[in-house]
Structures are given as C-alpha cells and as structure tokens.
Design a protein around this motif. Structure first.
Motif, PDB file in Angstrom:
ATOM      1  N   MET A   4       6.222  19.280  26.726  1.00  0.00           N
ATOM      2  CA  MET A   4       6.864  20.597  26.770  1.00  0.00           C
ATOM      3  C   MET A   4       7.875  20.640  27.895  1.00  0.00           C
ATOM      4  O   MET A   4       7.690  20.036  28.954  1.00  0.00           O
ATOM      5  CB  MET A   4       5.818  21.689  26.943  1.00  0.00           C
ATOM      6  CG  MET A   4       4.775  21.740  25.829  1.00  0.00           C
ATOM      7  SD  MET A   4       5.504  21.942  24.186  1.00  0.00           S
ATOM      8  CE  MET A   4       6.191  23.601  24.352  1.00  0.00           C
ATOM      9  N   LEU A   5       8.950  21.348  27.661  1.00  0.00           N
ATOM     10  CA  LEU A   5      10.010  21.471  28.654  1.00  0.00           C
ATOM     11  C   LEU A   5       9.519  22.267  29.860  1.00  0.00           C
ATOM     12  O   LEU A   5       9.013  23.374  29.722  1.00  0.00           O
ATOM     13  CB  LEU A   5      11.220  22.161  28.018  1.00  0.00           C
ATOM     14  CG  LEU A   5      12.438  22.389  28.927  1.00  0.00           C
ATOM     15  CD1 LEU A   5      13.014  21.050  29.357  1.00  0.00           C
ATOM     16  CD2 LEU A   5      13.491  23.213  28.194  1.00  0.00           C
ATOM     17  N   TYR A   6       9.648  21.697  31.066  1.00  0.00           N
ATOM     18  CA  TYR A   6       9.249  22.428  32.263  1.00  0.00           C
ATOM     19  C   TYR A   6      10.490  22.911  32.993  1.00  0.00           C
ATOM     20  O   TYR A   6      11.608  22.483  32.725  1.00  0.00           O
ATOM     21  CB  TYR A   6       8.345  21.579  33.157  1.00  0.00           C
ATOM     22  CG  TYR A   6       9.004  20.351  33.739  1.00  0.00           C
ATOM     23  CD1 TYR A   6       9.529  20.360  35.024  1.00  0.00           C
ATOM     24  CD2 TYR A   6       9.083  19.172  33.001  1.00  0.00           C
ATOM     25  CE1 TYR A   6      10.129  19.232  35.556  1.00  0.00           C
ATOM     26  CE2 TYR A   6       9.670  18.044  33.524  1.00  0.00           C
ATOM     27  CZ  TYR A   6      10.196  18.078  34.803  1.00  0.00           C
ATOM     28  OH  TYR A   6      10.785  16.963  35.333  1.00  0.00           O
ATOM     29  N   ASP A   7      10.296  23.814  33.941  1.00  0.00           N
ATOM     30  CA  ASP A   7      11.411  24.590  34.474  1.00  0.00           C
ATOM     31  C   ASP A   7      12.457  23.750  35.185  1.00  0.00           C
ATOM     32  O   ASP A   7      13.646  24.014  35.080  1.00  0.00           O
ATOM     33  CB  ASP A   7      10.879  25.659  35.433  1.00  0.00           C
ATOM     34  CG  ASP A   7      11.806  26.857  35.503  1.00  0.00           C
ATOM     35  OD1 ASP A   7      12.360  27.230  34.450  1.00  0.00           O
ATOM     36  OD2 ASP A   7      11.985  27.411  36.598  1.00  0.00           O
ATOM     37  N   ALA A   8      12.047  22.715  35.894  1.00  0.00           N
ATOM     38  CA  ALA A   8      13.007  21.946  36.688  1.00  0.00           C
ATOM     39  C   ALA A   8      13.668  20.819  35.905  1.00  0.00           C
ATOM     40  O   ALA A   8      14.524  20.116  36.437  1.00  0.00           O
ATOM     41  CB  ALA A   8      12.311  21.370  37.926  1.00  0.00           C
ATOM     42  N   ALA A   9      13.291  20.629  34.653  1.00  0.00           N
ATOM     43  CA  ALA A   9      13.822  19.516  33.861  1.00  0.00           C
ATOM     44  C   ALA A   9      15.221  19.831  33.335  1.00  0.00           C
ATOM     45  O   ALA A   9      15.567  20.984  33.082  1.00  0.00           O
ATOM     46  CB  ALA A   9      12.885  19.210  32.710  1.00  0.00           C
ATOM     47  N   PHE A  10      16.005  18.783  33.168  1.00  0.00           N
ATOM     48  CA  PHE A  10      17.331  18.910  32.546  1.00  0.00           C
ATOM     49  C   PHE A  10      17.238  18.374  31.119  1.00  0.00           C
ATOM     50  O   PHE A  10      16.919  17.204  30.915  1.00  0.00           O
ATOM     51  CB  PHE A  10      18.369  18.110  33.337  1.00  0.00           C
ATOM     52  CG  PHE A  10      18.737  18.726  34.657  1.00  0.00           C
ATOM     53  CD1 PHE A  10      19.805  19.590  34.756  1.00  0.00           C
ATOM     54  CD2 PHE A  10      17.991  18.434  35.803  1.00  0.00           C
ATOM     55  CE1 PHE A  10      20.142  20.152  35.972  1.00  0.00           C
ATOM     56  CE2 PHE A  10      18.318  18.991  37.025  1.00  0.00           C
ATOM     57  CZ  PHE A  10      19.395  19.858  37.109  1.00  0.00           C
ATOM     58  N   GLY A 166      14.198  25.283  40.597  1.00  0.00           N
ATOM     59  CA  GLY A 166      13.974  23.963  41.167  1.00  0.00           C
ATOM     60  C   GLY A 166      15.003  22.936  40.745  1.00  0.00           C
ATOM     61  O   GLY A 166      14.909  21.769  41.122  1.00  0.00           O
ATOM     62  N   ARG A 167      16.006  23.343  39.968  1.00  0.00           N
ATOM     63  CA  ARG A 167      17.029  22.399  39.497  1.00  0.00           C
ATOM     64  C   ARG A 167      18.211  22.352  40.460  1.00  0.00           C
ATOM     65  O   ARG A 167      18.657  23.382  40.972  1.00  0.00           O
ATOM     66  CB  ARG A 167      17.550  22.807  38.110  1.00  0.00           C
ATOM     67  CG  ARG A 167      16.512  22.764  37.014  1.00  0.00           C
ATOM     68  CD  ARG A 167      17.177  22.925  35.651  1.00  0.00           C
ATOM     69  NE  ARG A 167      18.014  24.112  35.568  1.00  0.00           N
ATOM     70  CZ  ARG A 167      17.563  25.324  35.267  1.00  0.00           C
ATOM     71  NH1 ARG A 167      16.275  25.510  35.017  1.00  0.00           N
ATOM     72  NH2 ARG A 167      18.381  26.349  35.208  1.00  0.00           N
ATOM     73  N   GLN A 168      18.755  21.168  40.673  1.00  0.00           N
ATOM     74  CA  GLN A 168      19.962  20.951  41.476  1.00  0.00           C
ATOM     75  C   GLN A 168      20.969  20.209  40.590  1.00  0.00           C
ATOM     76  O   GLN A 168      20.931  18.987  40.454  1.00  0.00           O
ATOM     77  CB  GLN A 168      19.652  20.119  42.727  1.00  0.00           C
ATOM     78  CG  GLN A 168      18.698  20.789  43.702  1.00  0.00           C
ATOM     79  CD  GLN A 168      19.345  21.987  44.392  1.00  0.00           C
ATOM     80  OE1 GLN A 168      20.568  22.096  44.454  1.00  0.00           O
ATOM     81  NE2 GLN A 168      18.516  22.901  44.895  1.00  0.00           N
ATOM     82  N   PRO A 169      21.890  20.942  39.919  1.00  0.00           N
ATOM     83  CA  PRO A 169      22.770  20.310  38.923  1.00  0.00           C
ATOM     84  C   PRO A 169      23.583  19.135  39.450  1.00  0.00           C
ATOM     85  O   PRO A 169      23.684  18.107  38.773  1.00  0.00           O
ATOM     86  CB  PRO A 169      23.672  21.463  38.486  1.00  0.00           C
ATOM     87  CG  PRO A 169      22.845  22.684  38.704  1.00  0.00           C
ATOM     88  CD  PRO A 169      22.045  22.405  39.941  1.00  0.00           C
ATOM     89  N   LEU A 170      24.163  19.257  40.618  1.00  0.00           N
ATOM     90  CA  LEU A 170      25.012  18.167  41.108  1.00  0.00           C
ATOM     91  C   LEU A 170      24.187  16.931  41.447  1.00  0.00           C
ATOM     92  O   LEU A 170      24.681  15.802  41.338  1.00  0.00           O
ATOM     93  CB  LEU A 170      25.828  18.627  42.307  1.00  0.00           C
ATOM     94  CG  LEU A 170      26.921  19.659  41.987  1.00  0.00           C
ATOM     95  CD1 LEU A 170      27.740  19.990  43.229  1.00  0.00           C
ATOM     96  CD2 LEU A 170      27.845  19.153  40.872  1.00  0.00           C
ATOM     97  N   ASP A 171      22.941  17.134  41.843  1.00  0.00           N
ATOM     98  CA  ASP A 171      22.077  15.970  42.052  1.00  0.00           C
ATOM     99  C   ASP A 171      21.835  15.234  40.728  1.00  0.00           C
ATOM    100  O   ASP A 171      21.785  14.000  40.688  1.00  0.00           O
ATOM    101  CB  ASP A 171      20.733  16.417  42.647  1.00  0.00           C
ATOM    102  CG  ASP A 171      20.848  16.805  44.111  1.00  0.00           C
ATOM    103  OD1 ASP A 171      21.909  16.524  44.709  1.00  0.00           O
ATOM    104  OD2 ASP A 171      19.895  17.406  44.648  1.00  0.00           O
TER     105      ASP A 171
END
Length: 875
Positions: A4-10, A166-171
């Motif tokens: 299942m997709l979790y919140d910090a995943a891309f 919790g996501r950092q797009p540029l990372d």
C-alpha cells in the motif's frame, strides 16, 4: 515494504485496486527500455547513430540517452503531482511536464539539476538542457512556451522545497539522477564534452523516449513493484530483463532470424503458391532483378515503375527479405492508399512471411486507423488483445504480441505492418505523438504503393518523411504505374530538369535508385507484363450508360466508375430508369444493388469487399453479364477484372490505373464475350470539352476531386486524338503529354489557358507551402517545433481530408453485414456547421428508423441517413 502507498513514498503509477509503482521503479523501467532499444541488434541504434554525427552513437552518448530516459518523469516528484494520490489531496493537483520547464528559472531546482548533470556532462561545452527539455516533454508534443505560466518563487517553493508528508521532492530528483547515471553506466565513464548538433537527433530522441515510456508503462511487462523503492539497484536488474522480453515480444526489436536465401530459390521459398515446385510461373525480370541486384547503401530510396500486374508487390517483398536478412531494417511497413487495399495486402504479405523466417513468422499489425485495431497472425488468425496481468518469468505474456495493434499511435512499433499511407505520413506531420510514430517508422523498410503525380500536397508530406528517413539511414521503396518527371524529381533531389523527350525516353519498366547526394539512377527491367492494345473513346454520360447496359446484356462484366460517391449513388437509379436495373450487381443473397464506395459502415464495407472480390476477382468463373457501379476504390483496392470500363474522365495516371482493371487476369479470356476480346474503355467527358475557367468547379468531380483543369483537358485530348493506346509501352509518353512543363506551356498559348495555368501553378505552390507548414521542421530542434502544433486540429494527411469521426448513439444497423452495426461515421467539417456538435467529443444521438430500414440522425437543419447506398446527408 507494504504494497500500500505510504505517505512519504513517491509514486509514478497508481491502480484503482491500490497497487502502486514507485517513481524510481518507473524511471528504471523506461531507462531499461531505452537501453534495450539502443542495443546493437536494434535498428533504432543505427538510426540514432546516423544522426549523431561523424562518430556515431558512441557508448558514452548511448549511455547519456539512457540517462535522460531515467530522468523523463522527474517532474512527478513535485508535491502537486504526488498529492493526486487518493487519501492525500492536501494541495492543488499539478502535472509533471510544464512544472519542470517552469522550474528551470527556480534556483533550488536548477541547482538540483546542475548537480545531476555536472558529473556526467560538461555544461560549459555542451548544453544538455535542450535535450533535457526534449526528454521531459514526452507526452506527444513539445511544450509551447506561450503556455508556460509565470509562477512565483513562493509557488515553486511549495512544489519543490516545502516538506509535506515527510517527502522531500528535490532529494528524490537527486536520487533518481544518481541512479540514472549508475543504471546507464555514465557514472563509470569520462564526462561527455559534446552533444550532436544535428536538430534531427532531438526529434528521434523525442520519439525514442516516448516509445520507451509507452512500453515502460505497460503493466503486462512491468508489474507494480513497491519493493523497488527500497532497493532500486536490485530492481534495475529486474527492469532490464523485463525490457528485453517486452521489446522482443512487441517486435520493436526484431529477434526472429530471417532465412538467408540465394536469389535462385528466393521466390520459390517466399511465394510457393506462385513460383514453387509444380507451378508454371517464373519470376518476371523485375522480380528477378529485385532478388539479385546489389542492395543500395543506407539512406537510399528505390522507385519501381511498372504496369499493373507486373509483380511489383513480390519485388518489394523480396527486397524486404534481403534487407531484413542483412540486418539493414528492423521490419516492414507496407503502405497502401485505402483500407480495402491494406486489408487485401495482408494475405499476400502473410504468405511471404511463411517462407521468410526460420522460426514462426511475426504477426501483421493492420494499421487502418478508425476501426478496431487488429493483429493478424501469420496463420491468418486474428488475435484479440489480452487484458490479463502476467509477470511470470520466461516467455513474455501473449498480450505483448498485440501491443502495437492495441492503439493507432502504436502501429509502427510492430515488426510487420500493413496499413494505409496516412498512418505513416502522420510521422511527419505536426500532430500529437508524431514522434512516437517517427521512432517506429525509422526502423522499418517503408514500401509506399500507388504513388500518384497529381496529389502535390501528399507528395510534399511524403518527401518530408523520406528526407528524415534517409538521413537516419532508412530505406524506402516507392511503387507506381508511372510517375511524371515532376513527381520523380520531388521525391528525389527536389526537382527534375529533363526535357519532355528525355522524360519519355527514360527506361520503362524501371527500378531506379536514389542515393543521398545524387539523383535517380534507372535500371531498365522487363516487368513481363504483356503489352496490351486498349481501345478508348469519349462519350456523353447518357450514351455511356446505354453502352454499359448493352454490353452487360451481351454477357460483359462492366465497371461503371464515377469520380464522386454522389454520382455513384445516383447512377444506380439512372441505370434502373434506362432498363438496366436487372443487370446491376448485387451481393450474393441480397436483392439490393449497392454502389461500391468508401462511405459504408466498416462491417458493410468489408462484406462488400469480399462479395465483389468473389464476383469479379481472379477466381470468378461467371459468364453472366453485370454492371458494378463504383468509385475510385476499384482502381485502388481489390484485384478485380472487367471486360468493359465506363469511367468519368480523370487525370491520365488515374485513367491508366483504372484501365489496369480491364482484362487483368488472362485466365478469364476464354470466358469473355467475343465482342469484348480486346480491352475497351468509354471515357465520360463534357460534350464540348473544358473551357478555361478560373476557380473551376464543375460536375462529376472535375475541379473538386481533380482540381488540375489543364491536366483534365490534356487527358481528354489524348483520348480524342488516339483511338487506341498500348500499355505499358506508352505509359511515359501519355503521362508526360499531360504533366511535363513543355506540354503545359503549349497549352498556355491557347486563349484563356494562361490565366488557368497561372492559377494552377499558384495553387500548387500553395499546396506545397501548406504541406510544409503542416509538417515537422527537422531543421529546428524538437522543442523549437512547439509553435507548429498550434494548428494541430486542422492538419490532415491528405488535402481535402477534412472529415471528423462522429460516434452514433444508438448505432445504426448494417445493411449487408446483418449482425453488425455502424457505431461511427466520418462527416465533413462543412456539413457540421450549425449542428452544435462538440468537436472535442463529437456524437450524434436519437437515431431512428424512418421507414424501410433507413436509419436517420439529425445534423442541425440537415438529416444524415444510412441507406443501402451508404451514408447520405440531406442538404
């Protein structure tokens, strides 16, 4: 990792059932497909190499292309895109292409991109941003700069630098960049210090990236793999295996070996039913030449000019077998003028494939846009598209063999394609996903049948495609009964300076070769088509109708060929009024007497094709007289044989094509009435000829279907001046008598024709300009072509082809394929005026039976009816 997709995943792909595919995994999938397409056994490798410059596609450059493919979806890392996932929705949804291009002015994003590019390429000496923009804009067209918004720094910051869930797009962008450098091998190579400067390279790159993305997005091959987010290095090995299986199964990488046959036994293997053991036939000199002549160098075009029935098709298929065996082409596209010709050609190509491949032959993708796509297997079985999910090891799922036939834009990714010429011309036009088609087309031997002189718009589009195809090292075969010197020049170096006599004296039949930087080099061959003397004469419509009825009563099989559908429909009633109703052709088992044209529902059209072939084709043995009323589909489609032709006047090359349907099969000669032992044609013309008129729009398609009034008049004079002609011996003489500039200039000396010729010349220049405006500009890079796509909805493959496909709700019942329905109809744009139909989703509703089985729809103030005579609009 949970599935299942979790919140910090891309994520990159989400299914309705909750399965998801990580962004890093999809990036690997597309990079792996690109890498597979650039392997030495792929023709895309050779084509991109030809456009890469003198050094070709060296490993570092090939690795850079794979690296770019890994970056194609980095825009999906932005918060606005990621928030589109169900259960998130905390921010306004965003796309992933436009946002990247707008972010190239946002310093944190620029720094991230620079950090990705600097280790692998010298930005100071080679600017990769143009190719990066090409890669990012992979959804069918370059991005129009006028569509870019002026986002604030704060707005871009919310997309790229804010922390959310919790996501950092540029990372994530940096991580994909590092992985792509590793996947491609660039991280283990010296930095690139230059990139190809040929703008055509970026066009083929755009097509390759789009093709890789479409394949890499196919779930049958690349199953959702959430665990890849934790170990992308291990997943890269999985992706490369999946990419190899998918590319081979689809046919975009041709993996089946082709038999290397000597010229002596080539024909017996490819065409055993014609030339095999026990068969009386031997290859014509044209066919034997195709089997033995040295193959031209990459980038060449081959022109086969020979009479109908001389074996051009078999010659072209032999050239394909040889080029494919040498690894020079990755497949075949056999382009024909109509859907009927394409359908008829599939069986002939399938028969040749049986003797061409050491293993099971590939299926044939039938590219006839607008109908249900089909893949015809070599055993003639139709394969339905697979909907199942299958990720088992070993053989790729059968559904991938149908991949190219599942959507019109995928047609040219197959190994063997037979279809209408429109489908390949779309690769050169500024329409969405032209580059997807272009990438597929460059791998293939392009065979274009029935090239005509009078369609300058279409010839110009074809030339633009051939120029690119040749530059990339592709080979093309053009086939025609006879081309004018003007048309030959246009499809070669761009012009022809020969005199009329020099043009007439050219070898015929011929197999000519055009190599880049040169001109056509003719080789005289004998097509073995017996020279026939054909008698022809002019007639009024009324007298021509009476002659057709008398001939049918005498036992002749007559074709009454009209230039327009409207005239063909009207002719059924006219002949019945003259007492010829009982002589009109009817499909077996039907009491209806339909005219044969293209404006029927697909199921009815297919039924009529099959019925007419049975009645007038090669195996027909009936001696009963009958009259088939038809339009140009007869001259362009099925292999039919008639004793008498009654036809509207048309330009000379069209008349020659039509006359080719007379006495076509020698086996029928004993069955012909004695008075029709010699081929005869009655040409319906204006009683007083053509008077020069500006903007001429006459009846019977004169001035509309065929706009070149001087060509019509000069053709009419040929018929008047000569009681008989000898074909094919006089083919060049007849063509140049109408089209060569010297003969047109003689007509100019007559009163009034100078103004008409000036208009024709101006219209021709306009058609060329219109075609050039509609085509891709390969002298500019892919991104610089963005403005050419602004008129995309108005661009068409053939001048005058301004129809719109309209869905029917409810569908109309068919007349001949009784268990089928008509679910759509093509309607001219002008006929939609005032109908309030939404052209973005055109549909006609409330159809009803208005009596006698006639189905009618309201079209504004007009009525659209489906009758036994086909579709008709009450104006």
């Amino acid at each position: 990792m949970s599935s299942m997709l979790y919140d910090a995943a891309f994520w990159a792909k989400l299914n309705d059932d909750g399965r998801w595919h990580p962004l890093v995994a999809h990036s690997a999938d597309v990079a792996a497909v690109a890498a597979r397409l650039l392997e030495p056994d792929s023709r895309l490798n050779a084509r991109l190499s030809a456009l890469a410059g003198p050094e070709g596609l060296q490993p570092p450059l090939a690795a850079f292309v794979t690296f770019l493919a890994g970056l194609h979806d980095i825009g999906k890392a932005n918060h606005g895109f990621q928030e589109r996932a169900p259960g998130r929705n905390r921010r306004r949804p965003e796309g992933h292409v436009q946002v990247v291009l707008e972010s190239l002015a946002f310093q944190p994003f620029v720094e991230a991109i620079s950090g990705i590019l600097n280790p692998v390429i010298s930005i100071e000496s080679a600017n990769p941003l143009d190719l990066l923009a090409t890669t990012v804009a992979h959804h069918g067209r370059p991005f129009d700069p006028q569509a870019l918004a002026s986002r604030s720094r704060e707005g871009l910051g919310e997309l790229w630098t804010a922390s959310l869930g919790g996501r950092q797009p540029l990372d994530e962008v940096r991580r994909i960049g590092l992985l792509a450098a590793d996947w491609s091998g660039l991280s283990r190579m010296a930095r690139l210090d230059s990139l190809p400067d040929d703008p055509r390279f970026s066009h083929l790159l755009a097509g390759l990236i789009t093709l890789a993305d479409w394949i890499g997005s196919t779930e049958e091959a690349f199953a959702p793999s959430p665990a890849a987010d934790d170990d992308p290095a291990a997943y890269w090995e999985v992706a490369t295996e999946r990419a190899d299986r998918a590319c081979r199964a689809i046919g975009v990488v041709a993996s089946r070996p082709v038999a290397r046959l000597g010229s002596g036994d080539l024909y017996a293997h490819l065409f055993p039913t014609v030339f095999g053991s026990g068969q009386p036939n031997t290859p014509t000199q044209l066919q034997a030449h195709a089997a033995a002549t040295p193959l031209p160098r990459p980038g060449s075009r081959i022109l086969i000019e020979a009479a109908t029935g001389s074996g051009k098709t078999e010659a072209a298929l032999v050239l394909y077998a040889r080029l494919r065996a040498e690894g020079r082409v990755g497949g075949l596209f056999f382009a024909l003028p109509t859907r009927a010709t394409a359908r008829a050609m599939t069986d002939r190509v399938a028969d040749a494939l049986h003797g061409m491949y050491d293993e099971e032959a590939p299926g044939i993708t039938l590219a006839i846009g607008g109908e249900a796509p089909e893949l015809r297997a070599a055993n003639h079985a139709l394969a339905a598209e697979s909907n199942r999910h299958d990720d088992q090891e070993g053989e790729a799922p059968f559904g991938l063999a149908n991949w190219s036939s599942s959507h019109a834009k995928k047609f040219l990714a197959a190994e063997v394609v037979v279809g209408t010429v429109d489908q390949v011309l779309l690769a050169a036009l500024a329409v969405k996903h032209a580059h997807l088609r272009l990438a597929g087309a460059t791998r293939l031997l392009l065979v274009v049948d029935e090239v005509h002189s009078h369609d300058l718009y279409m010839l110009t589009v074809l030339r633009q495609l051939l120029e690119f195809h040749s530059a990339a090292g592709g080979t093309a075969v053009l086939m025609s009964a006879t081309l004018s010197a003007q048309a030959r020049g246009l499809l070669g170096s761009g012009s022809d300076e020969s005199t009329a006599q020099e043009a007439v004296d050219r070898a015929y039949p011929t197999m000519a070769v055009f190599e880049p930087g040169g001109d056509w080099r003719d080789t005289a061959v004998d097509g073995n088509a017996a020279c026939r003397e054909v008698s022809w004469m002019t007639s009024s419509e009324a007298d021509g109708f009476k002659f057709a009825i008398e001939a049918a009563r005498a036992g002749a099989r007559v074709c009454l060929l009209r230039n327009t559908v409207k005239d063909a429909q009207r002719s059924v009633l006219d002949l019945a009024t003259l007492g010829g109703g009982g002589l009109l052709w009817s499909p077996p088992g039907s009491s209806l007497t339909p005219p044969y044209h293209a404006r029927y529902a697909p199921a009815d059209r297919k039924h009529l094709d099959e019925s007419i072939l049975a009645s007038f084709g090669k195996g027909a043995r009936s001696t009963d007289g009958s009259i088939l009323i038809a339009t140009q589909v007869v001259e362009q489609s099925l292999d039919l044989d008639f004793d008498l032709l009654v036809t509207d006047l048309a330009p000379i090359e069209v008349l020659i094509q039509r006359i080719g349907r007379l006495h076509r099969h020698r086996g029928r000669d004993p069955l012909r009435p004695i008075s029709f032992a010699q081929p005869r044609a009655i040409i319906l013309v204006p009683p007083a000829g053509f008077k020069p008129q500006r903007k001429y729009r006459g009846s019977h398609g004169w001035g509309t279907v065929y706009q070149h009034q001087p060509a019509l008049e000069l053709t009419r004079r040929l018929v008047v001046d000569r009681a008989t002609i000898r074909l094919p011996d006089q083919s060049r003489e007849l063509i140049e008598a109408v089209y060569h500039l010297e003969n047109l200039e003689r007509l100019r000396e007559e009163d009034g024709w100078d103004v008409v010729l000036d208009e024709v010349e101006g219209r021709g220049m306009g058609q060329e300009l219109l075609a050039r405006d509609a085509t891709l500009d390969f002298d500019l890079t892919y991104p610089c072509n963005a403005t050419r796509f602004r008129d995309e909805l108005r661009i068409r493959t053939r001048l005058g082809d301004d129809s719109v496909r309209v869905r029917l709700d409810p569908p109309a019942p068919c007349w001949f394929a009784l268990k089928e329905v008509a679910s759509f109809v093509d309607v001219r744009v002008n006929d939609l005026a005032g109908s309030e139909i939404d052209l973005r989703d055109p549909v006609l509703r409330d159809g009803a039976d208005v009596g006698g089985g006639v189905w009618e729809y309201r079209l504004g103030a007009k009525r659209l009816r489906y009758e036994p005579y086909g579709w008709e609009i009450d104006k």
